[in-house]
Motif scaffolding. Structure first.
Motif, PDB file in Angstrom:
ATOM      1  N   SER A  37       0.815  -1.058   0.043  1.00 12.52           N
ATOM      2  CA  SER A  37      -0.003   0.005   0.052  1.00 12.52           C
ATOM      3  C   SER A  37       0.965   1.210   0.118  1.00 12.52           C
ATOM      4  CB  SER A  37      -1.067  -0.008   1.137  1.00 12.52           C
ATOM      5  OG  SER A  37      -0.380   0.002   2.609  1.00 12.52           O
ATOM      6  N   PRO A  38       0.373   2.540  -0.429  1.00 12.09           N
ATOM      7  CA  PRO A  38       0.960   3.571  -0.433  1.00 12.09           C
ATOM      8  C   PRO A  38       1.563   4.006   0.970  1.00 12.09           C
ATOM      9  CG  PRO A  38      -0.807   3.767  -1.714  1.00 12.09           C
ATOM     10  CD  PRO A  38      -0.964   2.500  -1.319  1.00 12.09           C
ATOM     11  N   ILE A  39       2.658   4.433   1.091  1.00  7.48           N
ATOM     12  CA  ILE A  39       3.346   5.014   2.487  1.00  7.48           C
ATOM     13  C   ILE A  39       2.513   6.291   2.733  1.00  7.48           C
ATOM     14  CG2 ILE A  39       5.302   6.321   1.349  1.00  7.48           C
ATOM     15  CD1 ILE A  39       4.972   4.676   5.000  1.00  7.48           C
ATOM     16  N   LEU A  40       2.363   6.954   1.885  1.00  8.89           N
ATOM     17  CA  LEU A  40       1.484   8.456   2.218  1.00  8.89           C
ATOM     18  C   LEU A  40       0.007   7.985   2.007  1.00  8.89           C
ATOM     19  CD1 LEU A  40       3.847  10.811   0.184  1.00  8.89           C
ATOM     20  CD2 LEU A  40       3.810  10.114   2.767  1.00  8.89           C
ATOM     21  N   GLN A  41      -0.627   8.464   3.262  1.00  9.85           N
ATOM     22  CA  GLN A  41      -2.234   8.349   3.359  1.00  9.85           C
ATOM     23  C   GLN A  41      -2.721   9.516   3.752  1.00  9.85           C
ATOM     24  OE1 GLN A  41      -3.816   5.438   2.657  1.00  9.85           O
ATOM     25  NE2 GLN A  41      -2.132   4.185   2.429  1.00  9.85           N
ATOM     26  N   GLU A  42      -3.788  10.061   2.897  1.00  8.40           N
ATOM     27  CA  GLU A  42      -4.540  11.337   3.106  1.00  8.40           C
ATOM     28  C   GLU A  42      -4.942  11.138   4.701  1.00  8.40           C
ATOM     29  OE1 GLU A  42      -4.785  14.040   1.916  1.00  8.40           O
ATOM     30  OE2 GLU A  42      -4.071  13.666  -0.437  1.00  8.40           O
ATOM     31  N   SER A  43      -5.563   9.905   5.094  1.00  6.18           N
ATOM     32  CA  SER A  43      -6.106   9.775   6.287  1.00  6.18           C
ATOM     33  C   SER A  43      -5.108  10.006   7.496  1.00  6.18           C
ATOM     34  CB  SER A  43      -6.768   8.378   6.479  1.00  6.18           C
ATOM     35  OG  SER A  43      -5.657   7.383   6.408  1.00  6.18           O
ATOM     36  N   ILE A  44      -4.050   9.686   7.327  1.00  3.84           N
ATOM     37  CA  ILE A  44      -2.903   9.739   8.279  1.00  3.84           C
ATOM     38  C   ILE A  44      -2.748  11.296   8.381  1.00  3.84           C
ATOM     39  CG2 ILE A  44      -0.318   9.480   8.724  1.00  3.84           C
ATOM     40  CD1 ILE A  44      -0.445   6.744   7.721  1.00  3.84           C
ATOM     41  N   ALA A  45      -2.510  12.170   7.246  1.00  6.76           N
ATOM     42  CA  ALA A  45      -2.234  13.556   7.296  1.00  6.76           C
ATOM     43  C   ALA A  45      -3.246  14.322   8.067  1.00  6.76           C
ATOM     44  CB  ALA A  45      -1.841  13.987   6.181  1.00  6.76           C
ATOM     45  N   LYS A  46      -4.554  13.795   7.667  1.00 11.89           N
ATOM     46  CA  LYS A  46      -5.901  14.295   8.265  1.00 11.89           C
ATOM     47  C   LYS A  46      -5.843  14.357   9.659  1.00 11.89           C
ATOM     48  CE  LYS A  46     -10.817  14.613   7.571  1.00 11.89           C
ATOM     49  NZ  LYS A  46     -11.365  14.260   8.675  1.00 11.89           N
ATOM     50  N   GLU A  47      -5.659  12.968  10.010  1.00  7.88           N
ATOM     51  CA  GLU A  47      -5.745  12.728  11.445  1.00  7.88           C
ATOM     52  C   GLU A  47      -4.538  13.700  12.349  1.00  7.88           C
ATOM     53  OE1 GLU A  47      -4.629   9.241  14.748  1.00  7.88           O
ATOM     54  OE2 GLU A  47      -4.983   8.717  12.606  1.00  7.88           O
ATOM     55  N   ASN A  49      -3.108  16.535  11.209  1.00  5.30           N
ATOM     56  CA  ASN A  49      -3.571  18.073  11.258  1.00  5.30           C
ATOM     57  C   ASN A  49      -4.913  18.256  11.863  1.00  5.30           C
ATOM     58  OD1 ASN A  49      -1.343  18.462   9.595  1.00  5.30           O
ATOM     59  ND2 ASN A  49      -2.423  17.842   7.738  1.00  5.30           N
ATOM     60  N   GLU A  50      -5.599  17.400  12.315  1.00  7.56           N
ATOM     61  CA  GLU A  50      -6.826  17.799  12.978  1.00  7.56           C
ATOM     62  C   GLU A  50      -6.823  17.683  14.701  1.00  7.56           C
ATOM     63  OE1 GLU A  50     -10.124  15.576  11.442  1.00  7.56           O
ATOM     64  OE2 GLU A  50     -10.213  17.113   9.741  1.00  7.56           O
ATOM     65  N   ASN A  51      -5.349  16.977  15.008  1.00  5.14           N
ATOM     66  CA  ASN A  51      -5.320  17.032  16.318  1.00  5.14           C
ATOM     67  C   ASN A  51      -4.552  18.159  16.820  1.00  5.14           C
ATOM     68  OD1 ASN A  51      -4.186  15.951  18.799  1.00  5.14           O
ATOM     69  ND2 ASN A  51      -3.446  14.069  17.926  1.00  5.14           N
ATOM     70  N   PRO A  52      -5.078  18.722  17.820  1.00  4.64           N
ATOM     71  CA  PRO A  52      -4.500  20.068  18.179  1.00  4.64           C
ATOM     72  C   PRO A  52      -3.406  19.677  19.262  1.00  4.64           C
ATOM     73  CG  PRO A  52      -6.751  19.502  19.445  1.00  4.64           C
ATOM     74  CD  PRO A  52      -6.523  18.506  18.230  1.00  4.64           C
ATOM     75  N   GLU A  53      -3.189  18.359  19.638  1.00  2.00           N
ATOM     76  CA  GLU A  53      -1.975  18.185  20.507  1.00  2.00           C
ATOM     77  C   GLU A  53      -0.870  17.671  19.971  1.00  2.00           C
ATOM     78  OE1 GLU A  53      -2.245  18.637  23.680  1.00  2.00           O
ATOM     79  OE2 GLU A  53      -4.164  19.474  23.616  1.00  2.00           O
ATOM     80  N   ALA A  54      -1.211  17.361  18.704  1.00  2.00           N
ATOM     81  CA  ALA A  54       0.120  16.924  17.701  1.00  2.00           C
ATOM     82  C   ALA A  54       1.255  17.662  17.736  1.00  2.00           C
ATOM     83  CB  ALA A  54      -0.426  16.738  16.100  1.00  2.00           C
TER      84      ALA A  54
END
Length: 321
Positions: A37-47, A49-54
């Motif tokens: 599978s692709p190493i880059l996933q929109e779902s990972i980036a979204k999770e 960027n939407e995490n205020p504690e990241a």
């Protein structure tokens, strides 16, 4: 330049934070489906960027846009050093009396040393273990001898053989430094890195084999043995942040290794810490400094060797130690 000796260090960054483990820690097996599978996933980036504690920003970086998980894993070339070898390698600590600056960047501290800020490209090969060692050695020659010189990753990668591991299929940073002490490395001009294409083509396929050890300078004006540069020994530094900082502050950049997870491939900016994704393997880089953000978050400043398309430096959180 005649063969030269320089005392240098290598160590493993072993912090107690949950997202940092000793490099080469055994990762859980991944399924064939996951590996392809692709190493880059929109779902990972979204999770992220939407995490205020990241505390960091993720992106779909073009540098890895055609990579599968398996192809990305090939870049993570740190093998776990046997515990017996670690225990038998001297570990040093530094006096706590030295007052260190809140922020430190080796590129600024030794601005005359152009090698510190160089960002290279390991290309198709899992040679991070060799890059971290040779880059740090180059920097310290400049810092201690005021000589800007780029040393050969290719020499270490091709000629260390089984002593260092498996070449492009991974190696041991500690054994790399032992090679630097016993055999030295020639200049980059004498023996340039074998992969001059880098990762500019889709997926970095096919994966390259470890180059052959030739022991002959490409330039007729240089002699292999006379081009060799040596470190004196290999030792570990205590994992206490003050000891790590003092080592860098007094002696210059060092090679460190850490565990990489899927989300690290998505790093764009900020102070990275693991948020999501599978554990993929061990990676070695060069540690060039540290600092504290305006929000009070402590970080390590690292120079990676994935070309400037991915990013020149990375900030790695260590505040949970």
């Amino acid at each position: 330049m005649a063969s030269t000796l320089l005392p240098l260090a290598t160590f493993f960054l072993v912090l107690s934070a949950s997202y940092l483990q000793i490099a080469g820690a055994k990762a859980q097996p991944l399924t064939s489906l996951k590996l392809n599978s692709p190493i880059l996933q929109e779902s990972i980036a979204k999770e992220i960027n939407e995490n205020p504690e990241a505390g960091w920003e993720a992106a779909i970086n073009p540098h890895f846009s055609n990579y599968t998980v398996e192809q990305f894993k090939r870049l993570l070339g740190v093998k776990p050093t046997p515990k017996k070898e670690l225990r038998s390698t001297p570990a040093i600590s530094h006096p706590k009396s030295l007052k260190l600056p809140k922020n430190f960047d080796a590129r600024t501290a030794w601005s005359q040393c152009s090698t510190i800020g160089r960002i290279l490209d390991q290309g198709h090969c899992g040679s991070c273990w060799a890059f971290g060692a040779v880059e740090s050695l180059s920097d310290r020659f400049c810092i201690h001898f005021d000589v800007n010189i780029s040393l050969s990753v290719n020499d270490l990668l091709a000629c260390c053989g089984f002593l260092c591991g498996s070449g492009c299929d991974g190696g041991y940073p500690l054994y790399a430094w032992q090679y630097l002490a016993h055999h030295g490395v020639v200049t980059e001009e004498c023996d340039p890195y074998f992969d001059q294409i880098g990762c500019s083509h889709p997926g970095c396929e096919p994966a390259y084999r470890t180059p052959k050890c030739v022991k002959k300078c490409v330039s007729g004006n240089q002699v292999w043995k006379k081009s060799k540069h040596y470190s004196v020994n290999a030792y570990r530094v205590s994992s206490d942040p003050h000891d790590i900082m003092t080592e860098v502050y007094k002696n210059g950049p060092v090679e460190v290794a850490f565990t990489v997870y899927e989300d690290f491939a998505h790093y764009k900016s900020g102070v990275y810490k693991h948020i999501t994704g599978y554990e993929l393997g061990g990676h070695a880089v060069k540690l060039i400094g540290w600092g504290t953000t305006e929000d009070g978050e402590d970080y390590w400043l690292l120079a990676n060797q994935w070309n400037r398309e991915w990013g020149d430096v990375c900030f790695l959180n260590y505040s949970s130690t």
